[in-house]
Design an enzyme around this catalytic site. Structure first.
Site, PDB file in Angstrom:
ATOM      1  N   PHE A 143      11.580  -3.490  15.634  1.00 35.58           N
ATOM      2  CA  PHE A 143      11.365  -2.895  14.313  1.00 35.58           C
ATOM      3  C   PHE A 143      12.640  -2.832  13.477  1.00 35.58           C
ATOM      4  CE2 PHE A 143       7.930  -1.025  16.931  1.00 35.58           C
ATOM      5  CZ  PHE A 143       6.832  -1.426  16.171  1.00 35.58           C
ATOM      6  N   LEU A 202       2.453  -5.839  13.571  1.00 34.84           N
ATOM      7  CA  LEU A 202       1.900  -6.438  12.345  1.00 34.84           C
ATOM      8  C   LEU A 202       1.518  -5.348  11.351  1.00 34.84           C
ATOM      9  CD1 LEU A 202      -0.503  -9.237  13.737  1.00 34.84           C
ATOM     10  CD2 LEU A 202       1.888  -9.441  13.076  1.00 34.84           C
ATOM     11  N   CYS A 257       9.750 -11.541   7.695  1.00 41.74           N
ATOM     12  CA  CYS A 257       8.659 -10.860   8.402  1.00 41.74           C
ATOM     13  C   CYS A 257       7.442 -10.522   7.572  1.00 41.74           C
ATOM     14  CB  CYS A 257       9.182  -9.557   9.013  1.00 41.74           C
ATOM     15  SG  CYS A 257      10.354  -9.861  10.321  1.00 41.74           S
ATOM     16  N   ARG A 414      16.409  -5.055  -9.674  1.00 44.20           N
ATOM     17  CA  ARG A 414      16.538  -4.082  -8.580  1.00 44.20           C
ATOM     18  C   ARG A 414      16.823  -2.673  -9.088  1.00 44.20           C
ATOM     19  NH1 ARG A 414      14.802  -5.877  -3.559  1.00 44.20           N
ATOM     20  NH2 ARG A 414      15.170  -8.080  -3.404  1.00 44.20           N
TER      21      ARG A 414
HETATM   22  C1  UDX Z   1      11.288  -5.531   7.865  1.00 50.35           C
HETATM   23  C2  UDX Z   1      10.896  -4.184   8.491  1.00 50.35           C
HETATM   24  O1  UDX Z   1      11.461  -3.128   7.707  1.00 50.35           O
HETATM   25  C3  UDX Z   1      11.376  -4.110   9.929  1.00 50.35           C
HETATM   26  O2  UDX Z   1      10.916  -2.909  10.526  1.00 50.35           O
HETATM   27  C4  UDX Z   1      10.826  -5.303  10.705  1.00 50.35           C
HETATM   28  O3  UDX Z   1      11.315  -5.295  12.018  1.00 50.35           O
HETATM   29  C5  UDX Z   1      11.213  -6.590  10.005  1.00 50.35           C
HETATM   30  O4  UDX Z   1      10.777  -6.591   8.659  1.00 50.35           O
HETATM   31  P1  UDX Z   1      13.511  -6.581   6.848  1.00 50.35           P
HETATM   32  O5  UDX Z   1      12.636  -7.735   6.467  1.00 50.35           O
HETATM   33  O6  UDX Z   1      14.803  -6.856   7.513  1.00 50.35           O
HETATM   34  O7  UDX Z   1      12.700  -5.593   7.820  1.00 50.35           O
HETATM   35  O8  UDX Z   1      13.855  -5.753   5.510  1.00 50.35           O
HETATM   36  P2  UDX Z   1      13.279  -4.471   4.742  1.00 50.35           P
HETATM   37  O9  UDX Z   1      14.370  -3.495   4.585  1.00 50.35           O
HETATM   38  O10 UDX Z   1      12.021  -3.967   5.305  1.00 50.35           O
HETATM   39  O11 UDX Z   1      13.018  -5.081   3.289  1.00 50.35           O
HETATM   40  C6  UDX Z   1      12.057  -6.115   3.071  1.00 50.35           C
HETATM   41  C7  UDX Z   1      11.994  -6.480   1.606  1.00 50.35           C
HETATM   42  O12 UDX Z   1      11.422  -5.428   0.827  1.00 50.35           O
HETATM   43  C8  UDX Z   1      13.346  -6.760   0.957  1.00 50.35           C
HETATM   44  O13 UDX Z   1      13.226  -7.885   0.108  1.00 50.35           O
HETATM   45  C9  UDX Z   1      13.637  -5.492   0.186  1.00 50.35           C
HETATM   46  O14 UDX Z   1      14.525  -5.703  -0.887  1.00 50.35           O
HETATM   47  C10 UDX Z   1      12.255  -5.104  -0.278  1.00 50.35           C
HETATM   48  N1  UDX Z   1      12.084  -3.678  -0.566  1.00 50.35           N
HETATM   49  C11 UDX Z   1      12.247  -2.734   0.421  1.00 50.35           C
HETATM   50  C12 UDX Z   1      11.702  -3.274  -1.842  1.00 50.35           C
HETATM   51  O15 UDX Z   1      11.538  -4.105  -2.739  1.00 50.35           O
HETATM   52  N2  UDX Z   1      11.511  -1.939  -2.086  1.00 50.35           N
HETATM   53  C13 UDX Z   1      11.658  -0.984  -1.118  1.00 50.35           C
HETATM   54  O16 UDX Z   1      11.440   0.201  -1.410  1.00 50.35           O
HETATM   55  C14 UDX Z   1      12.049  -1.405   0.176  1.00 50.35           C
END
Ligand code: UDX
Length: 446
Positions: A143, A202, A257, A414
């Site tokens: 995770f 998932l 992911c 952003r």
């Molecule tokens: C995600 C899950 O958080 C993690 O638990 C899993 O193991 C893998 O997938 P990750 O893809 O590394 O992790 O990044 P995450 O921080 O979840 O951000 C995903 C995307 O969502 C990024 O593009 C981020 O910028 C965007 N995001 C996140 C937003 O646009 N708004 C938010 O509030 C949070």
């Protein structure tokens, strides 16, 4: 694996990869990925009980008691389930390789994210052997999020281990619980049956992505009505049933992911004859694509309905801050949209330019890559901020404004910049989910 090695000096952890170049990088101080704090962890354990290798797989398999399989499971690009379900060929090859080189019973752990019931298929391959060996397959989904991986591993909300409810399954689960208990409090290590564990991974990602798509849908409404999406997110996040996290409206979510796992979930629902459930989850992805496309459309209409030949500085290529990863990055989706409008792009990112060049493929020829944000913005008509790197919040925007073409536009995908200040400097400012701040009499989209 590096964190396991760090906390379990009594165990030897060998990381095997077929890519020799990557292994050489893991054995150097230039790791193949940018991840804050990772090098320090690797340096502490490497050579002690953490080893990276691209050779002697037969011996390493034979000697191991536990094997974590973390091979890639990309979205399938061919045949049945193309564009939706996971391509399991690497997983299956690995299972067969494990079988070939094993001479003792082992615990096999699914670390890659896989469709539900993959463990069953792997068990069938592994346990149909003439050697009389038994392989106990467990699911232990990961995770961690990129950019905060070390923190997430050091102090996880939970560790999930799924296994069979049989004496062999229970014993194997206990072995892995004990491994994590070297640093994770026991109450945060949860155990379930195999299928629940596979599905939970998932579902966790689908729920997280759904929150982002939900707030992004509201951001579109805010831009039309004069509500401010940050105020709305704050107001609803104060409700403890909703909670404040993952409510940041943005140009969209990316990463390796979210999209892949939702597609997987959609395929799973469809293949179980649940088209309504599939359509529900698929809409999370559609909304994300809409948000990316809407961002480009807003730029076009704001800039007098043409971007052809206009220089645009794109701040950020990574799918989020603190990573060099550009997989499924909304920044690159926006770049492609801007290139389709024949804009001239200068792409700027502190750590992700190399990956961006690779991911953009043929389109990379049309893009200038520039590490210095001041140079990137020189002579530009607009800046698009697409990754929330802190570096971009600390720039001297007055200096940048003075080097740009007038009227200058800034599109903050952003919401990380001080929009009132930018407006005062002379920029026309567009944010996500807020009314634009314009030096024109009229809203340019009207
Ligand atoms: C995600 C899950 O958080 C993690 O638990 C899993 O193991 C893998 O997938 P990750 O893809 O590394 O992790 O990044 P995450 O921080 O979840 O951000 C995903 C995307 O969502 C990024 O593009 C981020 O910028 C965007 N995001 C996140 C937003 O646009 N708004 C938010 O509030 C949070």
């Amino acid at each position: 694996m590096a964190v396991i090695a760090l906390h379990c000096p009594q165990h030897t952890v060998t990381v095997f990869d077929i890519n020799k170049k990557k292994v050489a990088e893991w054995n150097s101080d230039q790791l193949p990925i940018y991840e804050p704090g990772l090098l320090e962890v690797v340096q502490q354990a490497r050579g002690r009980n953490l080893f990276f290798t691209a050779s002697d797989i037969d011996r390493h398999i034979a000697e191991s008691e536990i094997i974590f399989v973390s091979v890639n499971t990309p979205t399938k690009t061919f045949g049945q389930g193309a564009g939706r379900t996971a391509d399991l060929q690497y997983w299956e090859k690995t299972a067969r390789m494990i079988l070939e080189h094993s001479s003792s019973d082992k615990i096999i752990i699914e670390k890659s994210t896989l469709p539900v019931r993959t463990a069953q298929a792997m068990e069938n391959i592994l346990n149909t052997n003439a050697k009389g060996l038994h392989f106990e397959v467990l699911s232990n989904p990961e995770f961690l999020a990129e950019g905060s991986a070390i923190q997430d591993l050091e102090n996880p909300d939970r560790v999930l281990i799924g296994g069979h409810d049989t004496p062999g399954g229970k014993k194997a689960v206990q072995t892995i619980v004990d491994l994590y208990a070297n640093w994770v409090p026991r109450e945060r290590i949860i155990t379930t049956n195999l299928w629940s564990s596979e599905l939970s991974k998932l579902v966790a990602n689908a729920f997280l992505a759904q929150r982002i798509s939900s707030i992004n849908a509201i951001s579109a409404l805010c831009e039309k009505t004069g509500a401010d999406v940050e105020e709305v997110a704050y107001a609803i996040g104060m409700d403890s049933r909703i909670g404040p996290r993952f409510l940041k409206a943005s140009v969209g979510f990316g990463g390796s992911c979210f999209k892949k796992d939702i597609l997987n979930l959609v395929y799973l629902c469809e293949s179980q004859g649940l088209p309504e459930a599939a359509a529900y989850w698929e809409q999370v992805i559609r909304m994300n694509e809409y948000q990316e496309a809407r961002f480009v459309a807003n730029m076009v209409s704001a800039m007098f309905n043409t971007l052809a030949g206009k220089r645009i500085a794109v701040y950020g290529a990574a799918f989020k801050a603190n990573t060099s990863d550009t997989r499924e990055s909304p920044a690159l989706a926006v770049c492609r949209g801007l290139l389709a409008e024949k804009a001239e792009l200068v792409l700027c990112d502190p750590h992700a330019l190399e990956n961006a060049r690779l991911d953009l493929g043929d389109d990379a020829r049309l893009v200038t890559f520039e590490i210095n944000p001041y140079i990137a913005a020189e002579g530009a008509h607009a800046i698009a901020v697409l990754t929330e790197w802190e570096d971009f919040t600390r720039l001297d925007y007055k200096r940048i404004f003075d080097s740009m073409v007038n009227p200058s536009f800034i599109f903050d995908g952003r919401n990380i910049l001080d929009r009132a200040k930018l407006f005062e400097m002379g920029f026309n400012v567009f944010s996500i989910g807020k009314e634009p701040l314009l030096h024109f009499n009229q809203h340019p989209t009207e």
